[in-house]
Design an enzyme around this catalytic site. Sequence first.
Site, PDB file in Angstrom:
ATOM      1  N   LYS A  71       0.806  -1.227   0.000  1.00 32.57           N
ATOM      2  CA  LYS A  71       0.000   0.000   0.000  1.00 32.57           C
ATOM      3  C   LYS A  71       0.837   1.276   0.000  1.00 32.57           C
ATOM      4  O   LYS A  71       0.389   2.312  -0.486  1.00 32.57           O
ATOM      5  CB  LYS A  71      -0.966  -0.008   1.182  1.00 32.57           C
ATOM      6  CG  LYS A  71      -2.053  -1.075   1.061  1.00 32.57           C
ATOM      7  CD  LYS A  71      -3.055  -0.993   2.199  1.00 32.57           C
ATOM      8  CE  LYS A  71      -4.133  -2.043   2.060  1.00 32.57           C
ATOM      9  NZ  LYS A  71      -5.171  -1.925   3.123  1.00 32.57           N
ATOM     10  N   ASP A 108     -10.426   2.125   1.539  1.00 35.52           N
ATOM     11  CA  ASP A 108     -10.646   1.589   2.885  1.00 35.52           C
ATOM     12  C   ASP A 108     -11.355   2.624   3.768  1.00 35.52           C
ATOM     13  O   ASP A 108     -12.246   2.282   4.546  1.00 35.52           O
ATOM     14  CB  ASP A 108      -9.319   1.201   3.541  1.00 35.52           C
ATOM     15  CG  ASP A 108      -8.727  -0.070   2.976  1.00 35.52           C
ATOM     16  OD1 ASP A 108      -9.498  -0.926   2.510  1.00 35.52           O
ATOM     17  OD2 ASP A 108      -7.494  -0.210   2.992  1.00 35.52           O
TER      18      ASP A 108
END
Length: 280
Positions: A71, A108
């Site tokens: 990420k 997210d």
Amino acid sequence: MTGTVGKRRAAVLGSPIAHSLSPVLHRAAYRELGLESWSYDRFEVDEEALPRFVEALGPEWAGLSLTMPLKRAVIPLLDSVSDTAASVEAVNTVVFDRDGRRLGDNTDIPGMVAALRERGIEQVGSAAILGAGATASSALAALARICTGEVVAYVRSEARAAEMRRWGERLEVDVHTADWSLADRALRAPLVVATTPAGTTDALAAAVPERPAALFDVLYDPWPTALAARWSMYGGAVISGLDLLVHQAVLQVEQMTGHAPAPVDAMRTAGEHALAARRT
């Protein structure tokens, strides 16, 4: 990307990746949306292999989902990063535009907010976070959108505590920290977000109050956790890691395919069936 003729591809990358439910969710969305020429796969890719993998992608690629440890590693490979992703220095979604530019985003954070809103939680006066890892920073960013008061993070070390306070300053959230030995106090907050690995919160189950408010437990396998099971038994609202996974995937599908709204119910059902199959 709508209207593009021919095969379209997307995938989830990470290491380890065999456990990922993302293919199940995205493929369910493609079926429901009638996107017969679309495929979604998973690839075992670590930080060292990521640049080569991305550079080798052809024009048929629409996007990528990224899990740990990629990420942050992907950020230098991108042409632009959304404000949401930049706020936590984490990208879980890459979309390739018509010119081949790589656009990074983080679904997210809005996925957490959407999962809470689905259960009627639009705003809370205060909240507690259990843990201080990467997921905790995303939780803080989500709470920045819905929490009007302080957030208390329960952590195991002063280094983690300092890190959470820094994230709070960066995200403009009023963050206080407390030692993990006091974590049972967290359970009386209007919203508790558990971001720790499997088994970490099991010992807290016995401390769940008789009338708990809301618990967001980011785990989904194994499920329910001991904490979530006790919480539900006492009538509290429980949002699971599957809820988060579904809602962040919904946003990915919409960004990658250009089709909105993505089929939330079909994606959740596919995820539930896949988890049930694993358990049996």
